[in-house]
Design a protein around this motif. Sequence first.
Motif, PDB file in Angstrom:
ATOM      1  N   VAL A 180       0.852  -1.185   0.000  1.00  0.00           N
ATOM      2  CA  VAL A 180       0.000   0.000   0.000  1.00  0.00           C
ATOM      3  C   VAL A 180       0.886   1.232   0.000  1.00  0.00           C
ATOM      4  O   VAL A 180       1.843   1.325   0.778  1.00  0.00           O
ATOM      5  CB  VAL A 180      -0.941   0.034   1.225  1.00  0.00           C
ATOM      6  CG1 VAL A 180      -1.775   1.316   1.221  1.00  0.00           C
ATOM      7  CG2 VAL A 180      -1.850  -1.188   1.236  1.00  0.00           C
ATOM      8  N   ILE A 181       0.579   2.161  -0.888  1.00  0.00           N
ATOM      9  CA  ILE A 181       1.269   3.443  -0.960  1.00  0.00           C
ATOM     10  C   ILE A 181       0.255   4.545  -0.691  1.00  0.00           C
ATOM     11  O   ILE A 181      -0.831   4.557  -1.283  1.00  0.00           O
ATOM     12  CB  ILE A 181       1.924   3.663  -2.340  1.00  0.00           C
ATOM     13  CG1 ILE A 181       3.060   2.657  -2.559  1.00  0.00           C
ATOM     14  CG2 ILE A 181       2.447   5.092  -2.478  1.00  0.00           C
ATOM     15  CD1 ILE A 181       3.677   2.724  -3.943  1.00  0.00           C
ATOM     16  N   GLY A 182       0.580   5.461   0.211  1.00  0.00           N
ATOM     17  CA  GLY A 182      -0.241   6.629   0.470  1.00  0.00           C
ATOM     18  C   GLY A 182       0.463   7.870  -0.049  1.00  0.00           C
ATOM     19  O   GLY A 182       1.656   8.069   0.220  1.00  0.00           O
ATOM     20  N   ILE A 183      -0.249   8.698  -0.809  1.00  0.00           N
ATOM     21  CA  ILE A 183       0.345   9.880  -1.451  1.00  0.00           C
ATOM     22  C   ILE A 183      -0.477  11.118  -1.102  1.00  0.00           C
ATOM     23  O   ILE A 183      -1.710  11.100  -1.194  1.00  0.00           O
ATOM     24  CB  ILE A 183       0.397   9.696  -2.981  1.00  0.00           C
ATOM     25  CG1 ILE A 183       1.376   8.588  -3.352  1.00  0.00           C
ATOM     26  CG2 ILE A 183       0.790  11.000  -3.678  1.00  0.00           C
ATOM     27  CD1 ILE A 183       1.404   8.253  -4.827  1.00  0.00           C
ATOM     28  N   ASP A 184       0.214  12.185  -0.720  1.00  0.00           N
ATOM     29  CA  ASP A 184      -0.433  13.465  -0.497  1.00  0.00           C
ATOM     30  C   ASP A 184       0.587  14.561  -0.792  1.00  0.00           C
ATOM     31  O   ASP A 184       1.796  14.331  -0.690  1.00  0.00           O
ATOM     32  CB  ASP A 184      -0.952  13.593   0.943  1.00  0.00           C
ATOM     33  CG  ASP A 184      -2.069  14.618   1.070  1.00  0.00           C
ATOM     34  OD1 ASP A 184      -3.248  14.225   1.108  1.00  0.00           O
ATOM     35  OD2 ASP A 184      -1.758  15.829   1.112  1.00  0.00           O
ATOM     36  N   HIS A 185       0.087  15.748  -1.137  1.00  0.00           N
ATOM     37  CA  HIS A 185       1.005  16.864  -1.410  1.00  0.00           C
ATOM     38  C   HIS A 185       1.479  17.546  -0.133  1.00  0.00           C
ATOM     39  O   HIS A 185       2.501  18.234  -0.126  1.00  0.00           O
ATOM     40  CB  HIS A 185       0.315  17.912  -2.295  1.00  0.00           C
ATOM     41  CG  HIS A 185      -0.741  18.697  -1.565  1.00  0.00           C
ATOM     42  ND1 HIS A 185      -0.470  19.879  -0.908  1.00  0.00           N
ATOM     43  CD2 HIS A 185      -2.048  18.449  -1.360  1.00  0.00           C
ATOM     44  CE1 HIS A 185      -1.575  20.327  -0.346  1.00  0.00           C
ATOM     45  NE2 HIS A 185      -2.557  19.482  -0.605  1.00  0.00           N
ATOM     46  N   ALA A 186       0.737  17.367   0.980  1.00  0.00           N
ATOM     47  CA  ALA A 186       1.012  18.116   2.203  1.00  0.00           C
ATOM     48  C   ALA A 186       1.848  17.287   3.166  1.00  0.00           C
ATOM     49  O   ALA A 186       1.406  16.227   3.628  1.00  0.00           O
ATOM     50  CB  ALA A 186      -0.295  18.540   2.869  1.00  0.00           C
ATOM     51  N   LEU A 187       3.042  17.764   3.484  1.00  0.00           N
ATOM     52  CA  LEU A 187       3.937  17.019   4.364  1.00  0.00           C
ATOM     53  C   LEU A 187       3.326  16.774   5.747  1.00  0.00           C
ATOM     54  O   LEU A 187       3.432  15.651   6.259  1.00  0.00           O
ATOM     55  CB  LEU A 187       5.280  17.749   4.487  1.00  0.00           C
ATOM     56  CG  LEU A 187       6.334  17.043   5.350  1.00  0.00           C
ATOM     57  CD1 LEU A 187       6.646  15.658   4.808  1.00  0.00           C
ATOM     58  CD2 LEU A 187       7.602  17.903   5.442  1.00  0.00           C
TER      59      LEU A 187
END
Length: 275
Positions: A139-146
Motif C-alpha cells: 500500500v502506498i499513500g500519497i499526499d502533497h502536504a507534508l
Amino acid sequence: MNDEVVPLLRCPACTGSLDLSDPRRAADGDIIAGALHCVCGAVYPIRDGIADFLGPPRPPTLAQLTNELPATAWAYERLWRPFALTLLSGESFPYQRELALVTEWVGAAQGGLFVDVACSNGLYARALARAIRHAPGQVIGIDHALPMVQEARQRARAAEVRVSYMRASAQTLPIASGAASGVTIGGSLNEIGDLDACLREVRRILADDGRFVTMTLLTAPSAVGRAVQRAVSAGGIAFWSREELLQRFRAAELHPQRYEQHGIVLFTLARPDRA
C-alpha cells in the motif's frame, strides 16, 4: 517506506526507474532515510520514512494551503473525519461502514499494489493495509502536504500496518504505468485541482483489470447548500453533479461500474475501459 515498492516507483520528471541509495532503516527494516536517484539526474530524498517528490510546498489554492498546516493535519481525523459522512449524507455513516465498502469494492483482499491518492491522514491506506494482511501486496499513500503524510505515517505505525508514504502530486504520480491493482481517493477529489489530469494519471497507473474507488461530494440539491458550496469553491473546492463527474471518469477511460449515493456523498467504482 518499504523496499518492495522501490521497483514500482518512477521519476515524475522523466518516468525513468529509480535507484535507492544510502538507505537507513528502522529496526523493522522500514526505510527511514536515503534518496531515490534517476538517470535523468533527479534526486528525491527520503526523510523520516517519507519519499519527497515535490520539494518546497507551493499550494495553488487556499484549500491546499490549509492542508499544509500542522494544525489541520492534527485535527483532521480527531475532530472532523469521524463525523463527516454522517453529517454530509444525512444518515448514520460510521467508519466501519465506509471502510468496508471501499476495501471490498477495490478488491483489496486479493492483494497487489494499492495506491491511496490524496490520502490525508491515511484513513483509506490503513484500511487497505489491514485488508491485504493475508495476501501479497503493498500500500502506498500519497499526499502533497507534508504534515498530512507525517500524521498518516505515525498513525500507520501506531496501528502496526505497513504503508509506504510519499509526498507527490496527484497529477504526476511517481508510480509505474499499469502497476496498481487498485487506486482510492476519498473526499480529497473535490480539492484535487486539475481533476482531468488526476484521472488520467489514475488510469495510467492502473492495471487493465484494476479498480478505482472514490468517495466524492456532489452538488447540493438545496439553494442554501449550493450557496455554501459556491462560497467554499473560492478556496479551491469543486463540486459536480453525479452525471458530470461520471462523464469526466469516462473521458479518462475509467468506466463507472457501480455507485452508491447517500445525500451528497457518492461512492463510485470505475474500471479501465479495456478491462
